[in-house]
Design a protein around this motif. Structure first.
Motif, PDB file in Angstrom:
ATOM      1  N   PRO A 181       0.067  -4.627   8.615  1.00 23.62           N
ATOM      2  CA  PRO A 181       0.016  -6.060   8.325  1.00 23.62           C
ATOM      3  C   PRO A 181      -0.073  -6.311   6.820  1.00 23.62           C
ATOM      4  O   PRO A 181      -0.162  -5.374   6.035  1.00 23.62           O
ATOM      5  CB  PRO A 181      -1.256  -6.510   9.040  1.00 23.62           C
ATOM      6  CG  PRO A 181      -2.162  -5.321   8.944  1.00 23.62           C
ATOM      7  CD  PRO A 181      -1.249  -4.141   9.129  1.00 23.62           C
ATOM      8  N   SER A 182      -0.100  -7.585   6.449  1.00 23.29           N
ATOM      9  CA  SER A 182      -0.162  -7.941   5.041  1.00 23.29           C
ATOM     10  C   SER A 182      -1.414  -7.354   4.399  1.00 23.29           C
ATOM     11  O   SER A 182      -2.428  -7.123   5.063  1.00 23.29           O
ATOM     12  CB  SER A 182      -0.162  -9.465   4.875  1.00 23.29           C
ATOM     13  OG  SER A 182      -1.418 -10.013   5.259  1.00 23.29           O
ATOM     14  N   LEU A 183      -1.339  -7.125   3.096  1.00 22.54           N
ATOM     15  CA  LEU A 183      -2.501  -6.591   2.378  1.00 22.54           C
ATOM     16  C   LEU A 183      -3.648  -7.588   2.376  1.00 22.54           C
ATOM     17  O   LEU A 183      -4.813  -7.206   2.407  1.00 22.54           O
ATOM     18  CB  LEU A 183      -2.109  -6.198   0.951  1.00 22.54           C
ATOM     19  CG  LEU A 183      -1.577  -4.773   0.777  1.00 22.54           C
ATOM     20  CD1 LEU A 183      -0.334  -4.531   1.616  1.00 22.54           C
ATOM     21  CD2 LEU A 183      -1.298  -4.466  -0.688  1.00 22.54           C
ATOM     22  N   ALA A 184      -3.317  -8.878   2.361  1.00 22.50           N
ATOM     23  CA  ALA A 184      -4.362  -9.900   2.413  1.00 22.50           C
ATOM     24  C   ALA A 184      -5.126  -9.821   3.722  1.00 22.50           C
ATOM     25  O   ALA A 184      -6.360  -9.957   3.755  1.00 22.50           O
ATOM     26  CB  ALA A 184      -3.744 -11.289   2.242  1.00 22.50           C
ATOM     27  N   THR A 185      -4.406  -9.594   4.818  1.00 24.62           N
ATOM     28  CA  THR A 185      -5.058  -9.437   6.117  1.00 24.62           C
ATOM     29  C   THR A 185      -5.958  -8.208   6.115  1.00 24.62           C
ATOM     30  O   THR A 185      -7.061  -8.225   6.678  1.00 24.62           O
ATOM     31  CB  THR A 185      -3.999  -9.331   7.229  1.00 24.62           C
ATOM     32  OG1 THR A 185      -3.316 -10.579   7.342  1.00 24.62           O
ATOM     33  CG2 THR A 185      -4.634  -8.987   8.564  1.00 24.62           C
ATOM     34  N   ARG A 186      -5.516  -7.147   5.474  1.00 23.13           N
ATOM     35  CA  ARG A 186      -6.322  -5.923   5.409  1.00 23.13           C
ATOM     36  C   ARG A 186      -7.625  -6.179   4.637  1.00 23.13           C
ATOM     37  O   ARG A 186      -8.688  -5.690   5.023  1.00 23.13           O
ATOM     38  CB  ARG A 186      -5.523  -4.802   4.744  1.00 23.13           C
ATOM     39  CG  ARG A 186      -4.299  -4.411   5.543  1.00 23.13           C
ATOM     40  CD  ARG A 186      -3.478  -3.324   4.862  1.00 23.13           C
ATOM     41  NE  ARG A 186      -2.194  -3.193   5.548  1.00 23.13           N
ATOM     42  CZ  ARG A 186      -1.363  -2.178   5.404  1.00 23.13           C
ATOM     43  NH1 ARG A 186      -1.667  -1.200   4.564  1.00 23.13           N
ATOM     44  NH2 ARG A 186      -0.232  -2.141   6.060  1.00 23.13           N
ATOM     45  N   GLY A 220      -5.351  -9.926  -7.508  1.00 19.43           N
ATOM     46  CA  GLY A 220      -4.200  -9.205  -8.034  1.00 19.43           C
ATOM     47  C   GLY A 220      -4.531  -7.720  -8.023  1.00 19.43           C
ATOM     48  O   GLY A 220      -5.533  -7.311  -8.605  1.00 19.43           O
ATOM     49  N   SER A 221      -3.721  -6.920  -7.343  1.00 13.94           N
ATOM     50  CA  SER A 221      -4.011  -5.487  -7.242  1.00 13.94           C
ATOM     51  C   SER A 221      -2.713  -4.700  -7.188  1.00 13.94           C
ATOM     52  O   SER A 221      -1.732  -5.155  -6.592  1.00 13.94           O
ATOM     53  CB  SER A 221      -4.847  -5.196  -5.988  1.00 13.94           C
ATOM     54  OG  SER A 221      -5.126  -3.815  -5.864  1.00 13.94           O
ATOM     55  N   GLU A 222      -2.725  -3.518  -7.800  1.00 18.93           N
ATOM     56  CA  GLU A 222      -1.515  -2.702  -7.801  1.00 18.93           C
ATOM     57  C   GLU A 222      -1.842  -1.231  -8.057  1.00 18.93           C
ATOM     58  O   GLU A 222      -2.822  -0.915  -8.749  1.00 18.93           O
ATOM     59  CB  GLU A 222      -0.559  -3.212  -8.878  1.00 18.93           C
ATOM     60  CG  GLU A 222       0.868  -2.742  -8.713  1.00 18.93           C
ATOM     61  CD  GLU A 222       1.472  -3.122  -7.370  1.00 18.93           C
ATOM     62  OE1 GLU A 222       1.410  -2.262  -6.450  1.00 18.93           O
ATOM     63  OE2 GLU A 222       1.987  -4.238  -7.228  1.00 18.93           O
ATOM     64  N   ASP A 275       0.854  -1.191   0.000  1.00 18.56           N
ATOM     65  CA  ASP A 275       0.000   0.000   0.000  1.00 18.56           C
ATOM     66  C   ASP A 275       0.888   1.238   0.000  1.00 18.56           C
ATOM     67  O   ASP A 275       1.646   1.475   0.953  1.00 18.56           O
ATOM     68  CB  ASP A 275      -0.909   0.025   1.234  1.00 18.56           C
ATOM     69  CG  ASP A 275      -2.173  -0.788   1.054  1.00 18.56           C
ATOM     70  OD1 ASP A 275      -2.444  -1.219  -0.087  1.00 18.56           O
ATOM     71  OD2 ASP A 275      -2.895  -0.986   2.042  1.00 18.56           O
ATOM     72  N   VAL A 276       0.821   2.003  -1.077  1.00 17.33           N
ATOM     73  CA  VAL A 276       1.584   3.242  -1.185  1.00 17.33           C
ATOM     74  C   VAL A 276       0.588   4.390  -1.221  1.00 17.33           C
ATOM     75  O   VAL A 276      -0.146   4.547  -2.199  1.00 17.33           O
ATOM     76  CB  VAL A 276       2.469   3.265  -2.449  1.00 17.33           C
ATOM     77  CG1 VAL A 276       3.308   4.538  -2.479  1.00 17.33           C
ATOM     78  CG2 VAL A 276       3.362   2.031  -2.510  1.00 17.33           C
ATOM     79  N   LYS A 277       0.533   5.152  -0.159  1.00 14.93           N
ATOM     80  CA  LYS A 277      -0.387   6.283  -0.126  1.00 14.93           C
ATOM     81  C   LYS A 277       0.076   7.361  -1.096  1.00 14.93           C
ATOM     82  O   LYS A 277       1.266   7.507  -1.369  1.00 14.93           O
ATOM     83  CB  LYS A 277      -0.480   6.847   1.289  1.00 14.93           C
ATOM     84  CG  LYS A 277      -1.146   5.915   2.283  1.00 14.93           C
ATOM     85  CD  LYS A 277      -1.279   6.565   3.652  1.00 14.93           C
ATOM     86  CE  LYS A 277      -1.979   5.626   4.627  1.00 14.93           C
ATOM     87  NZ  LYS A 277      -2.111   6.234   5.976  1.00 14.93           N
ATOM     88  N   LYS A 278      -0.876   8.106  -1.622  1.00 17.03           N
ATOM     89  CA  LYS A 278      -0.567   9.198  -2.547  1.00 17.03           C
ATOM     90  C   LYS A 278       0.416  10.169  -1.909  1.00 17.03           C
ATOM     91  O   LYS A 278       0.187  10.677  -0.809  1.00 17.03           O
ATOM     92  CB  LYS A 278      -1.857   9.934  -2.924  1.00 17.03           C
ATOM     93  CG  LYS A 278      -1.678  11.087  -3.891  1.00 17.03           C
ATOM     94  CD  LYS A 278      -1.347  10.611  -5.290  1.00 17.03           C
ATOM     95  CE  LYS A 278      -1.330  11.774  -6.271  1.00 17.03           C
ATOM     96  NZ  LYS A 278      -1.005  11.324  -7.644  1.00 17.03           N
ATOM     97  N   GLY A 279       1.555  10.382  -2.558  1.00 19.72           N
ATOM     98  CA  GLY A 279       2.558  11.322  -2.051  1.00 19.72           C
ATOM     99  C   GLY A 279       3.495  10.754  -1.010  1.00 19.72           C
ATOM    100  O   GLY A 279       4.415  11.446  -0.566  1.00 19.72           O
ATOM    101  N   ALA A 280       3.307   9.482  -0.615  1.00 19.41           N
ATOM    102  CA  ALA A 280       4.148   8.878   0.414  1.00 19.41           C
ATOM    103  C   ALA A 280       5.475   8.411  -0.168  1.00 19.41           C
ATOM    104  O   ALA A 280       5.576   8.123  -1.360  1.00 19.41           O
ATOM    105  CB  ALA A 280       3.435   7.701   1.070  1.00 19.41           C
TER     106      ALA A 280
END
Length: 352
Positions: A109-114, A161-163, A97-102
């Motif tokens: 935690p893992s993205l799957a957990t989220r 699959g997400s990006e 997870d890359v926030k805008k401008g970060a």
């Protein structure tokens, strides 16, 4: 027993970026020197090679796990299942997870957990984990779901699959025009009939090829060299893909016992139109067959390259009748294939 896709969903962001939107970008060579061509020429050549006219970027408030959640909700609804019955959530991505401008990626935690939390799945035996496998990640997730189900470890899996590649591109690198954001998700279950996954092939080439896609500094030498962006050696990837992807496709088709003339569609990672066409042409040449017309649906022209999301998104659009001049019918044989960072390749043969 085979495994089959019983539900699919995708999330395509509303934020459309046209090629013309790059007309004011300050594109540079790798050594920081300016291109000798103006941007309109660069963009015209880019369109001719990649086929990309538009791409989608995630809305500022969303991250990759948000897009994945939206796609997963649709897949669960499409399969008409209770999410509490999902045994595994396999989330393929590359950058977290890359926030805008970060400046940092977030994978804890893992993205799957989220996604599991967003879906409000209470069952602790629903195991959620992330899969890093480059652009072929979703296909690899399907192959892992296949292994879990056939071994008896699972009955039902959610493969995503997400990006958000728009958050990790160097604005001074013309390759930045390739990348986009999106998510695709599928429900995978056991099948006792003749439909589903029939054969597969997967491999990693790492001795000479590991660095073909990598994280590197901006081409703008005035920017912080410790801030990294997605980079690639495009010509090397092209040559690698043309040799290895058709061979992987042939290997799994031969294993399946299906004749080349019975293949109805090829769903290939939407990386580059010219490269994808060349891969499919090379595949048919391995059988001394001409490439059939209308064999390869594409969405890269409108959606760009969203890495792990391209294949599940393409499949979702196809099965829901949203790819012009293409359709898929019960019993059709489809080949899925991908290539990407690692360097990884994979493919599987599927009877719809």
């Amino acid at each position: 027993m085979t495994i089959k896709i019983t539900g699919s969903g995708s999330y395509i962001p509303d934020n459309t970026i046209n090629n013309a939107d790059f007309s004011e970008h300050h594109f540079l060579n790798e050594d920081g020197t300016p291109f000798k061509y103006p941007n309109d020429v660069i963009i015209h050549k880019f369109k001719g090679i990649t086929g990309i006219e538009k791409r989608r970027y995630a809305e500022d408030q969303y991250t990759s796990s948000d897009l994945a959640f939206f796609a997963a909700e649709k897949a669960i609804a499409n399969a008409n299942i209770d999410p509490e019955t999902i045994d595994y959530i396999i989330f393929a991505h590359n950058f977290g997870d890359v926030k805008k401008g970060a400046l940092q990626s977030d994978m804890l935690p893992s993205l799957a957990t989220r996604v599991k939390k967003k879906l409000q799945i209470k069952n602790p035996k629903c195991v959620a984990y992330d899969l890093l496998f480059g652009c072929p990640g979703w296909i690899e997730g399907v192959l892992q779901a296949n292994a879990f189900i056939k071994s008896g470890m699972a009955k039902r899996c959610l493969v995503i699959g997400s990006e958000t590649l728009s958050r990790v591109v160097d604005d001074h690198d013309r390759d930045s025009m390739i990348y986009s954001d999106g998510a695709g998700a599928t429900i995978i279950e056991a099948s006792d009939n003749e439909t589903g996954l029939l054969a597969y092939e997967t491999a990693t080439y790492a001795i000479d090829e590991a660095g073909y896609l990598f994280f590197g500094k901006s081409y703008n030498t005035e920017l912080d060299p410790d801030i990294r962006y997605i980079k690639m050696h495009g010509r090397k990837i092209y040559e690698f893909a043309l040799i290895n992807v058709p061979a992987a496709m042939k290997s799994c088709l031969d294993q399946s016992g299906i004749a080349i003339t019975d293949v109805k569609k090829i769903l290939i990672h939407q990386a580059n139109e010219k490269m994808d066409e060349a891969i499919v042409d090379r595949f048919y040449k391995l059988y001394n067959q001409p490439t059939p017309e209308n064999i390869m649906p594409m969405c890269i022209h409108e959606l760009g390259n969203s890495s792990v999301a391209t294949v599940p998104t393409l499949f979702d659009l196809l099965v829901h009748g949203k790819i012009e001049n293409h359709e898929i019918n019960k019993g059709d044989v489809v080949i899925f294939a991908s290539v990407g960072a690692g360097m990884n390749i994979n493919a599987f043969v599927y009877r719809y």
